[in-house]
Write a protein that holds these residues in place. Structure first.
Motif, short mmCIF file in Angstrom:
data_model
loop_
_atom_site.label_atom_id
_atom_site.label_comp_id
_atom_site.label_asym_id
_atom_site.label_seq_id
_atom_site.Cartn_x
_atom_site.Cartn_y
_atom_site.Cartn_z
N ALA A 45 0.83 -1.22 0.00
CA ALA A 45 0.00 0.00 0.00
C ALA A 45 0.85 1.25 0.00
O ALA A 45 0.51 2.24 -0.66
CB ALA A 45 -0.93 -0.01 1.21
N TYR A 46 1.95 1.26 0.73
CA TYR A 46 2.77 2.46 0.84
C TYR A 46 3.75 2.61 -0.32
O TYR A 46 4.27 3.70 -0.54
CB TYR A 46 3.54 2.48 2.16
CG TYR A 46 2.65 2.66 3.36
CD1 TYR A 46 1.65 3.61 3.36
CD2 TYR A 46 2.80 1.88 4.49
CE1 TYR A 46 0.82 3.78 4.46
CE2 TYR A 46 1.99 2.04 5.59
CZ TYR A 46 1.00 2.99 5.56
OH TYR A 46 0.19 3.15 6.64
N SER A 47 4.00 1.55 -1.06
CA SER A 47 4.99 1.65 -2.14
C SER A 47 4.36 1.95 -3.50
O SER A 47 5.08 2.11 -4.47
CB SER A 47 5.80 0.36 -2.23
OG SER A 47 4.97 -0.71 -2.64
N ARG A 48 3.06 2.03 -3.56
CA ARG A 48 2.44 2.31 -4.86
C ARG A 48 2.75 3.75 -5.27
O ARG A 48 2.97 4.62 -4.43
CB ARG A 48 0.94 2.06 -4.83
CG ARG A 48 0.17 3.05 -4.02
CD ARG A 48 -1.32 2.72 -4.05
NE ARG A 48 -2.03 3.63 -3.17
CZ ARG A 48 -2.67 4.71 -3.60
NH1 ARG A 48 -2.70 5.01 -4.88
NH2 ARG A 48 -3.28 5.49 -2.73
N GLU A 49 2.76 3.95 -6.57
CA GLU A 49 3.08 5.29 -7.09
C GLU A 49 1.94 6.25 -6.78
O GLU A 49 0.79 5.98 -7.04
CB GLU A 49 3.28 5.22 -8.61
CG GLU A 49 4.52 4.46 -9.03
CD GLU A 49 5.80 5.15 -8.57
OE1 GLU A 49 5.87 6.38 -8.59
OE2 GLU A 49 6.72 4.42 -8.19
N ALA A 50 2.29 7.36 -6.21
CA ALA A 50 1.31 8.39 -5.89
C ALA A 50 1.70 9.68 -6.60
O ALA A 50 2.88 9.95 -6.80
CB ALA A 50 1.25 8.63 -4.39
N GLY A 51 0.70 10.42 -6.97
CA GLY A 51 0.96 11.70 -7.62
C GLY A 51 1.49 12.70 -6.60
O GLY A 51 1.48 12.46 -5.39
N PRO A 52 1.97 13.83 -7.07
CA PRO A 52 2.48 14.84 -6.15
C PRO A 52 1.35 15.36 -5.24
O PRO A 52 0.27 15.70 -5.69
CB PRO A 52 3.00 15.95 -7.06
CG PRO A 52 2.48 15.65 -8.42
CD PRO A 52 2.05 14.23 -8.45
N GLY A 53 1.60 15.34 -3.95
CA GLY A 53 0.63 15.83 -2.97
C GLY A 53 -0.49 14.85 -2.67
O GLY A 53 -1.41 15.18 -1.94
N GLU A 54 -0.42 13.65 -3.22
CA GLU A 54 -1.48 12.66 -2.98
C GLU A 54 -1.14 11.83 -1.73
O GLU A 54 0.00 11.38 -1.57
CB GLU A 54 -1.60 11.72 -4.19
CG GLU A 54 -2.75 10.76 -4.10
CD GLU A 54 -2.83 9.84 -5.31
OE1 GLU A 54 -3.49 8.80 -5.19
OE2 GLU A 54 -2.23 10.16 -6.34
N VAL A 55 -2.10 11.67 -0.86
CA VAL A 55 -1.91 10.89 0.36
C VAL A 55 -2.92 9.74 0.37
O VAL A 55 -3.91 9.75 -0.36
CB VAL A 55 -2.09 11.75 1.62
CG1 VAL A 55 -1.02 12.81 1.70
CG2 VAL A 55 -3.47 12.38 1.67
N LEU A 56 -2.66 8.76 1.21
CA LEU A 56 -3.60 7.65 1.36
C LEU A 56 -4.82 8.12 2.14
O LEU A 56 -4.72 8.96 3.03
CB LEU A 56 -2.94 6.50 2.11
CG LEU A 56 -1.85 5.73 1.38
CD1 LEU A 56 -1.19 4.73 2.33
CD2 LEU A 56 -2.42 5.00 0.19
#
Length: 105
Positions: free
Chosen positions: A68-79
């Motif tokens: 869950a924490y290693s997936r690619e996230a966009g800039p400023g995107e949080v879980l």
């Protein structure tokens, strides 16, 4: 003050030197079904199996956290907060079970 002079409200029950009326009363303090459960769980090694299950569950929860924490996230995107709290509980419950079961030994 002698034992005969002790007021009745200060006595706590039979003394240590007096035999109890029913010697089996201490053995009968727990219900029979509970004593049977304890004997069966010790023979079947139930708590060992619970420890093994808790260790496996903790490993799976840590693996799910890593994914869950290693997936690619966009800039400023949080879980999302719900996902973070579920991931926290997924690790906390098996870890506490391991702590309790390990302390039981």
């Amino acid at each position: 003050m002698d034992v005969a002079e002790t007021p009745p409200h200060l006595t706590t029950g039979p003394s240590v030197t007096e035999p109890s009326a029913d010697p089996r009363s201490a053995a009968r303090a727990m219900p029979r079904w509970w004593r049977r459960f304890v004997v069966v769980s010790r023979r079947a090694n139930l708590f060992l199996w619970l420890e093994i299950f808790a260790v496996i569950a903790l490993g799976l929860a840590i693996w799910a956290n890593a994914i869950a924490y290693s997936r690619e996230a966009g800039p400023g995107e949080v879980l999302p907060a719900m996902q973070v709290s579920l991931l926290l509980l997924a690790v906390l419950v098996p870890a506490m079970a391991i702590l309790v079961l390990g302390g039981r030994r």
